[in-house]
Design an enzyme around this catalytic site. Structure first.
Site, PDB file in Angstrom:
ATOM      1  N   CYS A   2      -3.216  -0.454 -17.634  1.00  0.00           N
ATOM      2  CA  CYS A   2      -3.610  -0.608 -19.031  1.00  0.00           C
ATOM      3  C   CYS A   2      -2.640  -1.532 -19.760  1.00  0.00           C
ATOM      4  CB  CYS A   2      -3.593   0.744 -19.731  1.00  0.00           C
ATOM      5  SG  CYS A   2      -4.652   1.955 -18.948  1.00  0.00           S
ATOM      6  N   ARG A  27      -3.400  -8.167 -15.521  1.00  0.00           N
ATOM      7  CA  ARG A  27      -2.989  -6.853 -15.022  1.00  0.00           C
ATOM      8  C   ARG A  27      -4.173  -6.091 -14.437  1.00  0.00           C
ATOM      9  NH1 ARG A  27       1.638  -4.859 -18.506  1.00  0.00           N
ATOM     10  NH2 ARG A  27       0.760  -2.801 -18.415  1.00  0.00           N
ATOM     11  N   TRP A  75      -7.393   0.526 -17.586  1.00  0.00           N
ATOM     12  CA  TRP A  75      -7.552   0.646 -16.125  1.00  0.00           C
ATOM     13  C   TRP A  75      -7.740   2.132 -15.913  1.00  0.00           C
ATOM     14  CZ3 TRP A  75      -7.933  -1.743 -11.481  1.00  0.00           C
ATOM     15  CH2 TRP A  75      -7.525  -1.036 -10.353  1.00  0.00           C
ATOM     16  N   ASN A 101      -1.040   3.906 -23.060  1.00  0.00           N
ATOM     17  CA  ASN A 101      -0.787   3.616 -21.639  1.00  0.00           C
ATOM     18  C   ASN A 101      -0.040   4.797 -21.067  1.00  0.00           C
ATOM     19  OD1 ASN A 101      -1.786   1.100 -21.937  1.00  0.00           O
ATOM     20  ND2 ASN A 101       0.095   0.009 -21.419  1.00  0.00           N
ATOM     21  N   GLY A 102      -0.331   5.163 -19.822  1.00  0.00           N
ATOM     22  CA  GLY A 102       0.391   6.267 -19.186  1.00  0.00           C
ATOM     23  C   GLY A 102      -0.559   7.396 -18.861  1.00  0.00           C
ATOM     24  N   GLU A 481       2.172  -1.820  10.124  1.00  0.00           N
ATOM     25  CA  GLU A 481       2.099  -2.328   8.758  1.00  0.00           C
ATOM     26  C   GLU A 481       3.093  -3.484   8.554  1.00  0.00           C
ATOM     27  OE1 GLU A 481       0.084  -2.231   6.489  1.00  0.00           O
ATOM     28  OE2 GLU A 481       1.140  -2.716   4.641  1.00  0.00           O
ATOM     29  N   LYS A 485       2.010  -7.264   7.463  1.00  0.00           N
ATOM     30  CA  LYS A 485       2.560  -7.928   6.268  1.00  0.00           C
ATOM     31  C   LYS A 485       3.067  -9.310   6.637  1.00  0.00           C
ATOM     32  CE  LYS A 485       1.294  -6.280   3.606  1.00  0.00           C
ATOM     33  NZ  LYS A 485       0.503  -5.094   3.656  1.00  0.00           N
ATOM     34  N   GLU A 488       0.111 -11.818   7.811  1.00  0.00           N
ATOM     35  CA  GLU A 488      -0.914 -12.231   6.837  1.00  0.00           C
ATOM     36  C   GLU A 488      -0.376 -13.191   5.787  1.00  0.00           C
ATOM     37  OE1 GLU A 488      -2.711  -9.178   4.343  1.00  0.00           O
ATOM     38  OE2 GLU A 488      -0.890  -7.997   4.431  1.00  0.00           O
ATOM     39  N   HIS A 504       3.961  -1.741  30.063  1.00  0.00           N
ATOM     40  CA  HIS A 504       2.631  -1.764  30.679  1.00  0.00           C
ATOM     41  C   HIS A 504       1.940  -3.108  30.490  1.00  0.00           C
ATOM     42  CE1 HIS A 504       3.047   2.413  31.661  1.00  0.00           C
ATOM     43  NE2 HIS A 504       3.409   2.656  30.405  1.00  0.00           N
ATOM     44  N   LYS A 603      -8.862 -10.173  -1.726  1.00  0.00           N
ATOM     45  CA  LYS A 603      -8.299  -8.877  -2.105  1.00  0.00           C
ATOM     46  C   LYS A 603      -9.267  -7.743  -1.800  1.00  0.00           C
ATOM     47  CE  LYS A 603      -5.147  -6.219  -3.766  1.00  0.00           C
ATOM     48  NZ  LYS A 603      -4.067  -5.918  -2.818  1.00  0.00           N
TER      49      LYS A 603
END
Ligand code: F6R
Length: 608
Positions: A2, A27, A75, A101-102, A481, A485, A488, A504, A603
């Protein structure tokens, strides 16, 4: 996330508010609104479209009269994106308009009390309780009503407040959510973010938690909740708008990496009450939870990797079989599922086509579907039987960092919650884990202190042709992961292997100078990792290892060691991923890659 803007001065407020909201668009938001006072009355305009729609509806704000106002981009967290949930919200007598906000953690209790007094709610938001409390406690003294109201709130807030009976004054209050006051000539502003202000003024006052600001066009006064006056020198902002959007960082990815401690707090704090986990609005009954005899976790990319980590955590805590599958594979399998299977569907965007299809497949076979989603009201959130939101806020960099971290936290919390209900783990272990979750943010902050070391490591190795990440157990999930990162955003060929699998086949690729990143911080299997490091070293690999601070054994075997703070092994992934995110970032930076928008990637992957 927000965004807030507020203005008081000699000019029309609406064009300034709309311009400020546009600056906050980066944002991410799902709805927006403004409130302006003219002749003691509010004019409120809202949209669930873009800010441009609000501009169109109001002739760029020129059609809205009034020189004082507040605006908000929302948001969604509590309640779907809709006009009724969009801010500003009005108090029940229509004298207060607020933007927030919050997250108000005790809103449910406050709302029940207000409803019992006969106050009707117009929205599903947590914010609306604040507007009604202000009305309730107002008897001619706005400051008094604000300080009484905020003293009842638990959680985080940055508030912009207008009272139609005080049409020359803009009020603001803050606790754990950023709020900045912009100082102009015969005009003053509030904002959640300097981006909304830098085109008007570069002189700002940063407010602190527990402060209330009383702002007119000529004056700004800061007070403590008790009404004691606070003096503070303004700060001069040297950023331009582009730098301001990124919080002063060069890329959104770095901004989001640095937001992780905060995001983790936002995700766990409202869910831990009196040493117990609580998920607001969760429909899954205790009876149903006890009948579950199998869990399947599905998702794509990084979301899938959080599932790989969660499998180890859940099997330890819940003692039932856990399967993890890529959503793109799961949807075309013939999975054996029944009503006692819990299928957990993980997605930041909530729109990934493969993940949505996997959800539908599992649902059609009778499974109970629990979505773990970041975007409120997204397709996966709507289709799931139940949803737990990760409160990471909008993520803008294509490579996920903070949403990944928030997903891990929700998964740990769910594991603890289910283990408590099913009595499958000791209360002592569950308490230790809850305490350890609380200690993750400062541990991640301490990893940030290694940034220079990681940067120089990246500088020495950014030309590496290819790299292997290896690890065992939870470190295997983190290896996956970390490897994703790196590849990509830097386009370097990188593969993750379970360390025991090397011999193996993969070990034939190890030769002099090949970089191997050996994740060795999972203490129960450190000895095994030391053997794997020796194996690759013997074949000429250059080994960068991770380990827990204070363990010097790894240094004898590896060429470089990144030491991270000790945490419970089940929560290790949350700390250990951070140096890998930073390493990927700097390798990509030295390779001059487009860090926030890597080639060929989007995204939200809404096609198969
Ligand atoms: C990697 C990344 C992707 C996403 C994947 C799933 O950094 O961001 O691998 O994790 O595309 O996306 P969501 O979580 O939106 O379903």
């Amino acid at each position: 996330m927000c965004g807030i803007i507020g203005f008081v001065g000699n000019k029309k407020a609406a064009p300034i508010l709309l311009n400020g909201l546009e600056r906050l668009e980066y944002r991410g938001y799902d709805s927006a609104g403004i409130a302006v006072i003219k002749n003691g009355e509010f004019e409120i305009e809202k949209t669930v479209e873009r800010i441009s729609a609000l501009k169109e509806a109001t002739q760029n704000g020129e059609a809205v009269k009034g020189e004082i106002g507040i605006g908000h981009t929302r948001w969604a967290t509590h309640g779907v994106p809709s006009e009724k949930n969009a801010h500003p919200h009005l108090g029940f007598k229509g004298r207060f308009a607020i933007v927030h906000n919050g997250i108000i953690e005790n809103y449910f209790e406050l709302k029940s009390e207000l409803e019992a007094e006969g106050i009707a709610f117009a929205s599903e938001t947590d914010t609306e309780v604040i507007a009604h409390l202000l009305e309730k406690y107002y008897s001619g003294d706005v400051f008094g009503a604000i300080s009484k109201t905020v003293s009842l709130l638990k959680g985080s807030y940055a508030l912009g407040i207008l009272c139609s009976e005080q049409p020359e004054t803009l009020y603001a209050a803050r606790n754990f959510s950023p709020l900045i006051i912009g100082l102009g000539e015969q005009e003053n502003f509030i904002a959640s973010d300097v981006t909304a202000l830098v085109s008007h003024t570069k002189n700002v006052l940063y407010t602190k938690d527990g402060e209330i600001a009383v702002i007119t066009k000529n004056k700004v006064d800061l007070f403590s909740l008790k009404g004691e006056k606070i003096s503070r020198e303004p700060t001069f902002i040297s950023w331009n708008v582009d730098a301001a959007e990124k919080g002063g960082f060069d890329h959104f990815m770095m901004k989001e990496i640095k937001e992780q401690p905060d995001v983790i707090v936002k995700t766990f704090e409202p869910r831990i009450k009196n040493k117990e986990v609580f998920f607001e609005g969760l429909k899954l009954s205790d009876e149903k939870l006890k009948s579950i005899n199998r869990i399947i976790i599905t998702g794509c990319g990084s979301a899938y990797h959080t599932g790989v980590v969660a499998k180890y955590v859940f099997e330890e805590l819940l003692k039932i079989p856990v399967e993890v599958d890529l959503a793109s594979e799961f949807r075309y399998r013939n999975p054996v599922i029944d009503k006692n299977t819990l299928v957990m569907v993980i997605s930041q965007s909530g729109e990934t086509a493969d993940t949505l299809a996997a959800l539908k497949e599992a649902k059609s076979r009778g499974a109970y579907i629990l979505g773990i989603v970041n975007v409120v009201g997204s397709s996966i959130a709507k289709e799931a039987d139940d949803v737990i939101y990760t409160w990471a806020g909008p993520e803008i960099a294509v490579a996920t960092t903070k949403a990944y971290s928030a997903q891990l936290i929700v998964l740990y919390l769910f594991g603890i919650y289910a283990a408590e209900k099913r009595k499958s783990a000791s209360a002592n272990l569950l308490n230790i884990l809850l305490d350890e979750i609380r200690s993750l943010p400062p541990k991640i902050e301490s990893v940030f202190k290694m940034e220079d070391t990681i940067k120089s490591l990246a500088k020495r190795h950014f030309k590496m042709g290819s790299v292997f990440f290896i690890g065992r157990n939870i470190d295997y999930g983190t290896a996956m992961e970390g490897s994703l990162k790196l590849k990509e955003i830097s386009y370097i060929n990188s593969e993750a292997y379970a360390a025991g699998e090397l011999k193996h086949g993969t070990i034939s690729l190890i030769e002099k100078g090949k970089i191997v990143i050996a994740l060795s911080a999972f203490e129960p299997l450190r000895d095994k990792m030391m053997s794997n490091i020796k194996e690759v070293k013997a074949r000429g690999a250059f080994v960068i290892a991770t380990d827990i601070k204070g363990n010097s054994e790894t240094h004898k075997e590896a060429d470089e060691v990144l030491y991270i703070p000790k945490t419970h092994p089940l929560l290790l992934a949350s700390v250990e991923i951070v140096p890998l995110q930073l390493f990927a970032y700097y390798v990509a930076l030295y390779n001059k890659c487009d860090i926030d928008k890597p080639r060929n990637l989007a995204k939200s992957v809404t096609v198969e």
